[in-house]
Scaffold this motif. Sequence first.
Motif, PDB file in Angstrom:
ATOM      1  N   PHE A 182       0.863  -1.183   0.000  1.00 29.45           N
ATOM      2  CA  PHE A 182       0.000   0.000   0.000  1.00 29.45           C
ATOM      3  C   PHE A 182       0.902   1.237   0.000  1.00 29.45           C
ATOM      4  O   PHE A 182       1.836   1.311   0.785  1.00 29.45           O
ATOM      5  N   ASP A 183       0.620   2.185  -0.861  1.00 28.41           N
ATOM      6  CA  ASP A 183       1.393   3.407  -1.101  1.00 28.41           C
ATOM      7  C   ASP A 183       2.427   3.150  -2.200  1.00 28.41           C
ATOM      8  O   ASP A 183       3.072   2.097  -2.228  1.00 28.41           O
TER       9      ASP A 183
ATOM     10  N   GLY B 248       9.516   2.886  -7.288  1.00 29.59           N
ATOM     11  CA  GLY B 248       8.727   1.663  -7.288  1.00 29.59           C
ATOM     12  C   GLY B 248       8.544   1.094  -8.681  1.00 29.59           C
ATOM     13  O   GLY B 248       8.508  -0.124  -8.870  1.00 29.59           O
ATOM     14  N   ASP B 249       8.433   1.986  -9.675  1.00 31.51           N
ATOM     15  CA  ASP B 249       8.285   1.500 -11.050  1.00 31.51           C
ATOM     16  C   ASP B 249       9.557   0.836 -11.545  1.00 31.51           C
ATOM     17  O   ASP B 249       9.515  -0.171 -12.257  1.00 31.51           O
TER      18      ASP B 249
ATOM     19  N   ILE C 228      -0.660  -0.371  -4.264  1.00 31.17           N
ATOM     20  CA  ILE C 228      -1.924   0.351  -4.238  1.00 31.17           C
ATOM     21  C   ILE C 228      -1.549   1.826  -4.178  1.00 31.17           C
ATOM     22  O   ILE C 228      -1.057   2.312  -3.168  1.00 31.17           O
ATOM     23  N   ALA C 229      -1.758   2.527  -5.278  1.00 36.12           N
ATOM     24  CA  ALA C 229      -1.245   3.891  -5.424  1.00 36.12           C
ATOM     25  C   ALA C 229      -2.342   4.932  -5.179  1.00 36.12           C
ATOM     26  O   ALA C 229      -3.544   4.657  -5.303  1.00 36.12           O
ATOM     27  N   HIS C 230      -1.893   6.131  -4.838  1.00 38.08           N
ATOM     28  CA  HIS C 230      -2.762   7.288  -4.647  1.00 38.08           C
ATOM     29  C   HIS C 230      -1.883   8.522  -4.762  1.00 38.08           C
ATOM     30  O   HIS C 230      -0.658   8.423  -4.864  1.00 38.08           O
ATOM     31  N   ASP C 231      -2.493   9.687  -4.709  1.00 38.60           N
ATOM     32  CA  ASP C 231      -1.756  10.938  -4.912  1.00 38.60           C
ATOM     33  C   ASP C 231      -1.711  11.705  -3.598  1.00 38.60           C
ATOM     34  O   ASP C 231      -2.673  12.387  -3.227  1.00 38.60           O
ATOM     35  N   ALA C 232      -0.571  11.616  -2.883  1.00 44.46           N
ATOM     36  CA  ALA C 232      -0.448  12.274  -1.581  1.00 44.46           C
ATOM     37  C   ALA C 232      -0.452  13.792  -1.718  1.00 44.46           C
ATOM     38  O   ALA C 232      -1.009  14.498  -0.865  1.00 44.46           O
ATOM     39  N   GLU C 233       0.153  14.312  -2.778  1.00 40.75           N
ATOM     40  CA  GLU C 233       0.150  15.763  -2.961  1.00 40.75           C
ATOM     41  C   GLU C 233      -1.262  16.285  -3.202  1.00 40.75           C
ATOM     42  O   GLU C 233      -1.644  17.346  -2.694  1.00 40.75           O
TER      43      GLU C 233
ATOM     44  N   ILE D  40     -13.273  11.512   0.287  1.00 40.36           N
ATOM     45  CA  ILE D  40     -12.643  10.187   0.222  1.00 40.36           C
ATOM     46  C   ILE D  40     -11.957  10.064  -1.133  1.00 40.36           C
ATOM     47  O   ILE D  40     -12.619  10.083  -2.179  1.00 40.36           O
ATOM     48  N   LEU D  41     -10.651   9.950  -1.119  1.00 40.88           N
ATOM     49  CA  LEU D  41      -9.876   9.909  -2.356  1.00 40.88           C
ATOM     50  C   LEU D  41      -9.635   8.463  -2.799  1.00 40.88           C
ATOM     51  O   LEU D  41      -9.386   7.582  -1.972  1.00 40.88           O
ATOM     52  N   PRO D  42      -9.678   8.224  -4.095  1.00 41.60           N
ATOM     53  CA  PRO D  42      -9.566   6.845  -4.594  1.00 41.60           C
ATOM     54  C   PRO D  42      -8.127   6.327  -4.580  1.00 41.60           C
ATOM     55  O   PRO D  42      -7.163   7.091  -4.517  1.00 41.60           O
ATOM     56  N   THR D  43      -8.021   5.019  -4.640  1.00 44.54           N
ATOM     57  CA  THR D  43      -6.735   4.340  -4.798  1.00 44.54           C
ATOM     58  C   THR D  43      -6.837   3.444  -6.032  1.00 44.54           C
ATOM     59  O   THR D  43      -7.933   3.127  -6.498  1.00 44.54           O
ATOM     60  N   ARG D  44      -5.683   3.027  -6.539  1.00 47.23           N
ATOM     61  CA  ARG D  44      -5.707   2.126  -7.699  1.00 47.23           C
ATOM     62  C   ARG D  44      -4.533   1.160  -7.622  1.00 47.23           C
ATOM     63  O   ARG D  44      -3.464   1.502  -7.122  1.00 47.23           O
TER      64      ARG D  44
END
Length: 337
Positions: A279-280, A285-286, A293-298, A323-327
Amino acid sequence: MTEDAARSGRPGLVEVAALSGVSIKTASRALNGESHVAHETRERVLRAAGELGYRPNGMARELRRGGNTSTLIGMLAGDLGNPFHSQLAGGLEREVRAHGLQLVTVNIDENSQSEHQLTEALLERRVRALVLASTLPTHDHLALERRHGTPFIFVDRPPVGLSADAVLLDNRDGARQAAAHLLKLGHTRIGIVGDRSRLSTHQERVTAFGAALAAAGVPDWREHLVEGAHDVDTAQHAVTALLRRDRPPTALFTTNNRITTGALRALHGHPSPPALVGFDELDMGDILGVTVIAHDAENMGRQTARLLLERLDGYTGPPRWVILPTRLIARGTTLHR
């Protein structure tokens, strides 16, 4: 030099007035750009201030003006050593700075006692608003301060016992995506390496991941759950211990980026490493090929700033939760069995 100036190591207004040959009141007016000060006098005061290295006490000036004109926004960050928190703070800071506000960020180090102390310290400095990535189980102690007009915006972790705005991740859906991905690959013996059990983010991610496993017919998932792996070293030891079991897990789910980094250290050089979903997103990472499980912290910081600025502009409506999505981003750590 006055006693207060001597203690601070800086000259005060008294020294500026003495050097420029004017009264303290005139020196104050000249430095504040007020009218009714002769040009020559103003120049003399400014020259004296420059020679002495005088800096005005902005906090004291704001308090004298009424205590509610501070340009400071306080932020309690969970752990600034974690890139997630520093990126979040960066997104928030850029937004509030564009509106003439200054962000003061303090690191609570995921420590409840530090959080209490630093919250009090920021409120004593009359911050206009407070942003909290809180570790506390309840926040009803802030109710009085909120009635005094200080907006509180919670980020990453929700308020408990307090009515307040919040910007959160969809932790449950992210964990479900991770579980579905590993189950689809045929894994049923999955190790879960989590953070401190008192943190709401940990609870949501572990609970949702475990529920997905149980729904898929894996009732004994808790046998492979390790909690309390808050930093890289602890996570590395936890994963190493899991891999030494008689029947080690064939896959791992790590509940934040620091834990994922520790897991990668434990897996380095392993002849048959388990699949891994973290998660994160990770730095590089690439390149490392880590499924996350990615999201945009900024963006999380920007969304927090939006709610905060609306409160400061006079919005008095009910609390809003964003609530912000993750992918899921599938990479090398789960592309091959």
